[in-house]
Design a protein around this motif. Structure first.
Motif, mmCIF file in Angstrom:
data_model
loop_
_atom_site.group_PDB
_atom_site.id
_atom_site.type_symbol
_atom_site.label_atom_id
_atom_site.label_comp_id
_atom_site.label_asym_id
_atom_site.label_seq_id
_atom_site.Cartn_x
_atom_site.Cartn_y
_atom_site.Cartn_z
ATOM 1 N N UNK A 49 57.992 36.892 31.586
ATOM 2 C CA UNK A 49 58.418 38.237 31.298
ATOM 3 C C UNK A 49 57.961 38.641 29.555
ATOM 4 N N UNK A 50 58.451 37.712 28.884
ATOM 5 C CA UNK A 50 57.895 37.778 27.508
ATOM 6 C C UNK A 50 56.533 37.654 27.400
ATOM 7 N N UNK A 51 55.765 36.900 27.905
ATOM 8 C CA UNK A 51 54.386 36.964 27.873
ATOM 9 C C UNK A 51 53.809 38.145 28.116
ATOM 10 N N UNK A 52 54.245 39.063 29.172
ATOM 11 C CA UNK A 52 53.707 40.332 29.327
ATOM 12 C C UNK A 52 54.187 41.326 28.465
ATOM 13 N N UNK A 53 55.001 41.175 27.369
ATOM 14 C CA UNK A 53 55.616 42.178 26.611
ATOM 15 C C UNK A 53 54.386 42.809 25.720
ATOM 16 N N UNK A 54 53.242 41.980 25.542
ATOM 17 C CA UNK A 54 52.192 42.818 24.678
ATOM 18 C C UNK A 54 51.277 43.072 25.876
ATOM 19 N N UNK A 55 50.838 44.294 25.907
ATOM 20 C CA UNK A 55 49.959 44.900 26.889
ATOM 21 C C UNK A 55 48.650 43.699 27.003
ATOM 22 N N UNK A 56 48.189 43.574 28.086
ATOM 23 C CA UNK A 56 47.067 42.797 28.371
ATOM 24 C C UNK A 56 45.640 43.657 27.977
ATOM 25 N N UNK A 57 44.545 42.637 27.734
ATOM 26 C CA UNK A 57 43.347 43.184 27.571
ATOM 27 C C UNK A 57 42.900 44.343 28.560
ATOM 28 N N UNK A 58 43.249 44.078 30.070
ATOM 29 C CA UNK A 58 42.720 44.864 30.969
ATOM 30 C C UNK A 58 43.770 46.279 30.886
ATOM 31 N N UNK A 59 45.071 46.043 30.443
ATOM 32 C CA UNK A 59 45.723 47.218 30.319
ATOM 33 C C UNK A 59 45.379 48.188 28.968
ATOM 34 N N UNK A 60 44.986 47.507 27.960
ATOM 35 C CA UNK A 60 44.576 47.896 26.734
ATOM 36 C C UNK A 60 43.377 48.961 26.635
ATOM 37 N N UNK A 61 42.365 48.278 27.836
ATOM 38 C CA UNK A 61 41.058 48.674 27.931
ATOM 39 C C UNK A 61 40.935 48.981 29.506
ATOM 40 N N UNK A 62 41.589 49.920 30.365
ATOM 41 C CA UNK A 62 41.564 49.983 31.637
ATOM 42 C C UNK A 62 40.283 50.568 32.171
ATOM 43 N N UNK A 63 39.418 51.108 30.975
ATOM 44 C CA UNK A 63 38.317 51.884 31.785
ATOM 45 C C UNK A 63 37.139 50.756 31.646
ATOM 46 N N UNK A 64 37.296 49.364 30.869
ATOM 47 C CA UNK A 64 36.153 48.571 30.877
ATOM 48 C C UNK A 64 35.554 48.183 31.890
ATOM 49 N N UNK A 65 36.134 47.600 32.835
ATOM 50 C CA UNK A 65 35.819 46.931 34.237
ATOM 51 C C UNK A 65 34.857 48.150 34.800
ATOM 52 N N UNK A 66 35.405 49.239 34.958
ATOM 53 C CA UNK A 66 34.721 50.259 35.783
ATOM 54 C C UNK A 66 33.677 50.787 35.271
ATOM 55 N N UNK A 67 33.544 50.660 33.856
ATOM 56 C CA UNK A 67 32.507 51.419 33.130
ATOM 57 C C UNK A 67 31.325 50.356 32.981
ATOM 58 N N UNK A 68 31.783 48.970 32.788
ATOM 59 C CA UNK A 68 30.850 48.062 32.884
ATOM 60 C C UNK A 68 30.102 47.869 34.081
ATOM 61 N N UNK A 69 30.703 48.146 35.355
ATOM 62 C CA UNK A 69 30.118 48.078 36.571
ATOM 63 C C UNK A 69 29.037 49.055 36.667
ATOM 64 N N UNK A 70 29.425 50.418 36.426
ATOM 65 C CA UNK A 70 28.411 51.567 36.058
ATOM 66 C C UNK A 70 27.481 50.937 35.502
ATOM 67 N N UNK A 71 27.313 50.778 34.209
ATOM 68 C CA UNK A 71 26.201 50.199 33.426
ATOM 69 C C UNK A 71 25.413 49.307 34.122
ATOM 70 N N UNK A 72 25.876 48.276 34.874
ATOM 71 C CA UNK A 72 25.202 47.223 35.344
ATOM 72 C C UNK A 72 24.476 47.519 36.692
ATOM 73 N N UNK A 73 24.993 48.479 37.567
ATOM 74 C CA UNK A 73 24.274 49.065 38.520
ATOM 75 C C UNK A 73 22.909 49.793 38.531
#
Length: 413
Positions: A49-73
């Motif tokens: 529980x405490x390890x998830x207290x600080x938001x993860x990189x995926x939660x802090x940058x939720x657009x990164x994966x979708x944006x990166x996939x778009x640029x790679x296509x």
């Protein structure tokens, strides 16, 4: 060396199953083991529980994966596909993309990237009933195309069979195939014309969707290299430090428990509270187990690992298996350093002896003994040593003889 290790292991198990040097009965031992298991489960749950207290990189940058996939296509429809992701079918009870991104901040430390919130804002502007209707029309047309393509495959797969039926003079009413051989070509051509028409309609609808001002603004934002570079750099930096942040929070959770258990254990030993001493010893071991596990996990994925990984990748290119060699060499060296530290400074017999003699305790096991006892009645350890100068008995491990004051460093080695 091995005799010392055996003695330490023996003392560990002796402490874990005895009260005042008397062995626990089976029922009491089972109860303590059940308590250990229950506490260990709760410790790991708390760590998770405490390890998830600080938001993860995926939660802090939720657009990164979708944006990166778009640029790679490299497909020509990638603009339409990214816009389509902004247009879910059901929108009545769904939060906006921006609100959905911001939910990660609730009850957690850290902030969502402002650029990603801006990204979500563009998606929210696209998402309206008019554009949803265009997407539904495109999907309906695509379903019709799939139906015609499936019909063509069926006709082609049955053509040989219908041709044999025609040669054999079999009546059409007796055939099990959908289309006769003489009409197969005509049916295929008709279906292909329908498919081409539907594809043109789909292309028109896609162009209509992408021509909307909101879509144009969104695509322009996606193609801004500076915006994406900022998100990419932030995501990588967050990914680099996230394991270290997790370990810090997990240590913050465990260290108070370790200190409390250690304090209670020392207090119980000093007062002779056998059961309290035993339970606090078990708790101390239980709290150390997850800490050690988390430290080893960190060594595999944390900052140290990434540092070694980058060095080896720079020096040796693709020979990344050398990381395993580095760990095989590095971990024993670190372990050796830790052992030396604890041997010389924490559990050094000479350092501990002065305090134990002043409190009339055994210099080996720290149990209470009488002032004139030569042997410890708890562990059997001999307390004295002969002074090389005056040959009187003096305390073992203390630096000077209590009779003549001669240095005992040589005699205590």
């Amino acid at each position: 060396m091995f005799a010392r290790i055996r003695r330490i292991v023996s003392q560990f198990f002796s402490r874990s199953r005895t009260i005042n040097n008397e062995p626990l009965n089976k029922v009491s031992l089972i109860v303590i083991i059940l308590i250990d298991i229950f506490i260990l489960i709760n410790v790991f749950t708390g760590l998770d529980d405490i390890s998830r207290w600080h938001i993860s990189p995926t939660e802090a940058y939720p657009c990164y994966s979708e944006w990166q996939n778009y640029r790679a296509k490299t497909t020509k429809d990638k603009d339409y596909e990214i816009v389509k992701l902004s247009l879910p079918y059901e929108n009545s009870n769904q939060l906006s993309f921006q609100r959905n991104y911001q939910q990660a901040e609730a009850g957690h430390l850290g902030k969502v990237s402002k650029t990603c919130l801006q990204y979500a804002d563009y998606k929210d502007k696209i998402n309206n009933p008019e554009k949803q209707q265009i997407i539904k029309s495109i999907d309906r047309e695509q379903a019709k195309i799939s139906s015609f393509e499936q019909a063509n495959r069926t006709i082609e797969s049955q053509y040989d069979s219908t041709l044999l039926e025609k040669i054999a003079g079999q009546g059409r009413e007796q055939s099990i195939n959908q289309v006769g051989a003489e009409k197969a070509k005509q049916a295929l051509e008709q279906n292909n014309r329908q498919i081409n028409t539907l594809k043109q309609e789909i292309s028109t609808l896609k162009n209509e969707l992408l021509a909307k001002p909101e879509s144009i603004s969104f695509i322009t934002f996606l193609k801004d290299d500076n915006q994406f570079r900022e998100v990419e750099q932030g995501y990588r930096q967050a990914s680099f430090w996230y394991p270290s942040i997790q370990l810090a929070f997990q240590s913050l959770f465990l260290l108070p428990l370790i200190l409390i258990a250690l304090s209670v254990h020392k207090f119980a030993q000093g007062r002779g509270y056998g059961l309290v001493s035993l339970i606090s010893w078990h708790l101390l071991v239980i709290f150390f187990i997850p800490l050690i596990i988390k430290i080893f996990e960190f060594l595999q994925i944390g900052v140290i690992f990434k540092f070694i990984f980058d060095i080896i990748r720079t020096l040796f290119g693709g020979l990344l298996f050398l990381i395993n060699y580095a760990y095989i060499l590095l971990i024993p060296i670190i372990g050796f350093g830790i052992i030396q530290f604890f041997q010389k400074f924490v559990f050094n017999a000479k350092v501990q002896a002065a305090s134990r003699v002043q409190k009339s305790r055994c210099v080996n096991c720290a149990k209470k003994i009488r002032h004139l006892d030569a042997y410890c009645p708890h562990c059997g350890y001999y307390q004295n040593i002969e002074c090389q100068n005056c040959h009187n008995l003096t305390y073992k491990h203390l630096p000077y003889c209590k009779h003549c004051g001669t240095s005992q460093n040589c005699s205590n080695l």
